[in-house]
Design an enzyme around this catalytic site. Structure first.
Site, PDB file in Angstrom:
ATOM      1  N   SER A  52       0.825  -1.225   0.000  1.00  0.00           N
ATOM      2  CA  SER A  52       0.000   0.000   0.000  1.00  0.00           C
ATOM      3  C   SER A  52       0.850   1.262   0.000  1.00  0.00           C
ATOM      4  O   SER A  52       0.345   2.347  -0.271  1.00  0.00           O
ATOM      5  CB  SER A  52      -0.928   0.012   1.222  1.00  0.00           C
ATOM      6  OG  SER A  52      -0.190  -0.055   2.426  1.00  0.00           O
ATOM      7  N   HIS A  53       2.144   1.157   0.323  1.00  0.00           N
ATOM      8  CA  HIS A  53       2.986   2.357   0.381  1.00  0.00           C
ATOM      9  C   HIS A  53       4.268   2.202  -0.435  1.00  0.00           C
ATOM     10  O   HIS A  53       5.288   2.788  -0.131  1.00  0.00           O
ATOM     11  CB  HIS A  53       3.266   2.737   1.839  1.00  0.00           C
ATOM     12  CG  HIS A  53       2.039   3.263   2.510  1.00  0.00           C
ATOM     13  ND1 HIS A  53       1.052   2.436   3.005  1.00  0.00           N
ATOM     14  CD2 HIS A  53       1.597   4.516   2.715  1.00  0.00           C
ATOM     15  CE1 HIS A  53       0.071   3.169   3.494  1.00  0.00           C
ATOM     16  NE2 HIS A  53       0.370   4.430   3.335  1.00  0.00           N
ATOM     17  N   ASP A 193      -4.518   0.147   2.094  1.00  0.00           N
ATOM     18  CA  ASP A 193      -4.940  -1.249   1.912  1.00  0.00           C
ATOM     19  C   ASP A 193      -6.413  -1.331   1.530  1.00  0.00           C
ATOM     20  O   ASP A 193      -6.809  -2.187   0.737  1.00  0.00           O
ATOM     21  CB  ASP A 193      -4.640  -2.063   3.179  1.00  0.00           C
ATOM     22  CG  ASP A 193      -3.170  -2.400   3.283  1.00  0.00           C
ATOM     23  OD1 ASP A 193      -2.591  -2.815   2.264  1.00  0.00           O
ATOM     24  OD2 ASP A 193      -2.583  -2.222   4.360  1.00  0.00           O
TER      25      ASP A 193
HETATM   26  P1  NDP Z   1       0.360  -3.567   9.648  1.00  0.00           P
HETATM   27  O1  NDP Z   1      -0.867  -3.830  10.436  1.00  0.00           O
HETATM   28  O2  NDP Z   1       0.633  -4.394   8.452  1.00  0.00           O
HETATM   29  O3  NDP Z   1       1.641  -3.716  10.590  1.00  0.00           O
HETATM   30  C1  NDP Z   1       1.792  -2.918  11.716  1.00  0.00           C
HETATM   31  C2  NDP Z   1       3.089  -3.249  12.417  1.00  0.00           C
HETATM   32  O4  NDP Z   1       2.949  -4.518  13.057  1.00  0.00           O
HETATM   33  C3  NDP Z   1       4.265  -3.381  11.479  1.00  0.00           C
HETATM   34  O5  NDP Z   1       5.405  -2.848  12.083  1.00  0.00           O
HETATM   35  C4  NDP Z   1       4.366  -4.888  11.261  1.00  0.00           C
HETATM   36  O6  NDP Z   1       5.661  -5.336  10.908  1.00  0.00           O
HETATM   37  C5  NDP Z   1       3.983  -5.401  12.601  1.00  0.00           C
HETATM   38  N1  NDP Z   1       3.415  -6.748  12.581  1.00  0.00           N
HETATM   39  C6  NDP Z   1       2.493  -7.247  11.731  1.00  0.00           C
HETATM   40  N2  NDP Z   1       2.229  -8.526  12.023  1.00  0.00           N
HETATM   41  C7  NDP Z   1       3.002  -8.845  13.078  1.00  0.00           C
HETATM   42  C8  NDP Z   1       3.194 -10.042  13.842  1.00  0.00           C
HETATM   43  N3  NDP Z   1       2.507 -11.147  13.581  1.00  0.00           N
HETATM   44  N4  NDP Z   1       4.081 -10.014  14.860  1.00  0.00           N
HETATM   45  C9  NDP Z   1       4.775  -8.885  15.158  1.00  0.00           C
HETATM   46  N5  NDP Z   1       4.646  -7.734  14.453  1.00  0.00           N
HETATM   47  C10 NDP Z   1       3.770  -7.720  13.442  1.00  0.00           C
HETATM   48  O7  NDP Z   1       0.465  -2.018   9.236  1.00  0.00           O
HETATM   49  P2  NDP Z   1      -0.736  -1.006   8.953  1.00  0.00           P
HETATM   50  O8  NDP Z   1      -1.590  -1.629   7.929  1.00  0.00           O
HETATM   51  O9  NDP Z   1      -1.338  -0.583  10.229  1.00  0.00           O
HETATM   52  O10 NDP Z   1       0.067   0.226   8.323  1.00  0.00           O
HETATM   53  C11 NDP Z   1       0.689   0.084   7.056  1.00  0.00           C
HETATM   54  C12 NDP Z   1       1.442   1.316   6.690  1.00  0.00           C
HETATM   55  O11 NDP Z   1       0.556   2.365   6.391  1.00  0.00           O
HETATM   56  C13 NDP Z   1       2.396   1.879   7.756  1.00  0.00           C
HETATM   57  O12 NDP Z   1       3.695   1.866   7.212  1.00  0.00           O
HETATM   58  C14 NDP Z   1       1.910   3.288   7.994  1.00  0.00           C
HETATM   59  O13 NDP Z   1       2.932   4.268   8.188  1.00  0.00           O
HETATM   60  C15 NDP Z   1       1.176   3.580   6.702  1.00  0.00           C
HETATM   61  N6  NDP Z   1       0.181   4.621   6.924  1.00  0.00           N
HETATM   62  C16 NDP Z   1       0.484   5.905   6.581  1.00  0.00           C
HETATM   63  C17 NDP Z   1      -0.408   6.913   6.836  1.00  0.00           C
HETATM   64  C18 NDP Z   1      -0.091   8.353   6.553  1.00  0.00           C
HETATM   65  O14 NDP Z   1      -0.897   9.205   6.871  1.00  0.00           O
HETATM   66  N7  NDP Z   1       1.028   8.681   5.976  1.00  0.00           N
HETATM   67  C19 NDP Z   1      -1.713   6.649   7.441  1.00  0.00           C
HETATM   68  C20 NDP Z   1      -1.904   5.257   7.805  1.00  0.00           C
HETATM   69  C21 NDP Z   1      -0.991   4.286   7.530  1.00  0.00           C
HETATM   70  P3  NDP Z   1       5.941  -5.883   9.383  1.00  0.00           P
HETATM   71  O15 NDP Z   1       5.891  -4.662   8.500  1.00  0.00           O
HETATM   72  O16 NDP Z   1       7.291  -6.519   9.441  1.00  0.00           O
HETATM   73  O17 NDP Z   1       4.850  -6.869   9.062  1.00  0.00           O
HETATM   74  O1  PYC Z   2      -2.832   4.240   4.145  1.00  0.00           O
HETATM   75  O2  PYC Z   2      -4.088   5.322   5.552  1.00  0.00           O
HETATM   76  C1  PYC Z   2      -3.219   5.295   4.687  1.00  0.00           C
HETATM   77  C2  PYC Z   2      -2.564   6.557   4.276  1.00  0.00           C
HETATM   78  C3  PYC Z   2      -3.017   7.816   4.465  1.00  0.00           C
HETATM   79  C4  PYC Z   2      -2.081   8.664   3.912  1.00  0.00           C
HETATM   80  C5  PYC Z   2      -1.091   7.897   3.397  1.00  0.00           C
HETATM   81  N1  PYC Z   2      -1.410   6.607   3.627  1.00  0.00           N
END
Ligand code: NDP
Ligand code: PYC
Length: 342
Positions: A52-53, A193
């Site tokens: 997703s990123h 996602d």
């Molecule tokens: P995930 O739910 O995929 O993962 C969250 C964290 O948990 C990660 O560090 C991941 O590590 C870890 N993790 C996942 N599964 C396990 C496990 N079984 N055991 C231990 N650790 C685990 O991420 P999100 O979907 O919540 O977020 C995805 C991305 O979206 C992030 O990078 C976030 O910065 C980005 N985002 C950006 C936004 C913005 O405004 N710029 C807004 C919202 C999200 P691993 O990666 O190794 O799986």
């Molecule tokens: O995945 O929620 C998200 C997000 C918001 C801005 C960038 N990524």
């Protein structure tokens, strides 16, 4: 790679992906400095298998550029450091260059005071936060990064959007090349996602959101029209509120509701601020980095010794493979990106 894999996925060298990303971004009108900084974070996402990123962000950044809301050329202004606070005005341009320009002063502030705060104001934020916290842990510092987004997420107990997907990222400098990092949206699923589910025509996992009538739904289109849910019920809801307060109100910048109002239906990336904190274990412990790291390793090995994995372990394994064999890119996405470059 199986033959089924190679019909749907291509593996490409990271340098080739970086050049491609720069070409796409230059074509949208980004200055070379912005294009380079954005390409670095986008290619890092693809390298670490963050669908997703990663390269998908070239599509959303192109939409943002076309919206006319973002300044494609503005140079960030790094204000003189006041105490431990480094303030960078991104001037309504994309965030990665503002982060890169503020990083040296943030590291210096943390080394001087034990704690440094980088406040980025008025940036269009499209990226994951882990590349930023990894850039800080590389200096032997711990890091915490917070940012709002667009108000897409309902508070626990409600069904109307208030919060952004509001990520929280933390980094700890382990010995060796891979820090302890987690980076998580405070929503049950990241918006990126949700968009990938919408593009693929697949349902969301249960519990990610409600439709416009407040009914539970797994339809990504219905949830986009209704509201997303926080992870962990009231706990994620409290953390999402904290991000709005700390990386919005506290730093004098927009909360997610204001970002969405400014967007006004354009469908651009969110525009707001970001708060990034850096902590120096040497200054804060009064000891040395090796001592702090040794204590941390006891904790981390008690996690891995029982077979549990650390956050970022998956990413770092994907990185190793990408560095060896090139990054995996879905063929259809690659073709979409190639079309954006011409
Ligand atoms: P995930 O739910 O995929 O993962 C969250 C964290 O948990 C990660 O560090 C991941 O590590 C870890 N993790 C996942 N599964 C396990 C496990 N079984 N055991 C231990 N650790 C685990 O991420 P999100 O979907 O919540 O977020 C995805 C991305 O979206 C992030 O990078 C976030 O910065 C980005 N985002 C950006 C936004 C913005 O405004 N710029 C807004 C919202 C999200 P691993 O990666 O190794 O799986
Ligand atoms: O995945 O929620 C998200 C997000 C918001 C801005 C960038 N990524």
């Amino acid at each position: 790679m199986t033959s089924a894999d190679s019909s749907t996925t291509v593996r490409l060298p990271l340098a080739q992906l970086h050049d491609l990303a720069c070409r796409v971004l230059a074509r949208q009108g980004l200055s070379p400095a912005h294009a380079q900084a954005m390409a670095r974070t986008i290619v890092a996402g693809q390298r670490d298998d963050c669908a997703s990123h990663g390269l998908y962000r070239l599509i959303t950044c192109s939409q943002t550029a076309a919206s006319g809301k973002v300044d494609l050329q503005a140079e960030p202004v790094v204000h003189p450091t006041r105490g431990a606070v480094v303030r960078v005005d991104a001037r309504r341009a994309f965030s990665p260059l503002a982060f890169e320009r503020g990083l040296p002063a943030l590291v210096e502030a943390a080394r001087t005071y034990g704690l440094g705060a980088l406040v980025i104001q008025q940036c269009f934020h499209f990226s994951a936060l882990w590349p930023e916290v990894e850039d800080i842990t590389a200096h032997g510092l711990a890091a915490l990064a917070l940012t709002p987004s667009h108000s897409w997420v309902a508070p626990a107990g409600g069904h109307k959007p208030v919060f952004g997907t509001n990520p929280i990222a933390f980094g700890w400098p382990r010995p060796g090349p891979t820090p302890f990092v987690f980076d998580l949206a405070t929503s049950a699923i990241a918006r990126g996602d949700l968009e990938l589910h919408r593009r693929a025509g697949t349902p969301l996992p249960p519990g990610c959101g409600v439709d416009a009538q407040g009914r539970e739904s797994t339809d990504p289109i219905a949830v986009a029209q209704g509201a997303m849910r926080t992870f962990g019920g009231h706990k994620g809801s409290a953390l999402a509120a904290m991000v709005e307060l700390m990386a919005g109100a506290l730093i004098g910048d927009w909360i997610s509701q204001e970002s969405l109002a400014f967007d006004d239906g354009a469908g651009a990336a969110p525009c707001h601020g970001e708060l990034i904190l850096a902590f120096d274990p040497i200054q804060l412990s009064g000891g040395d980095l090796a001592q702090a790291q040794q204590r941390a390793e006891v904790l981390l090995s008690s996690i891995t010794d029982q077979g549990a994995r650390l956050p970022s372990q998956r990413r770092h394994a994907a990185r190793e493979r990408s560095l060896r064999e090139g990054a995996a890119v879905p063929r259809t996405l690659y073709e979409e990106i190639l079309a954006l470059a011409h």
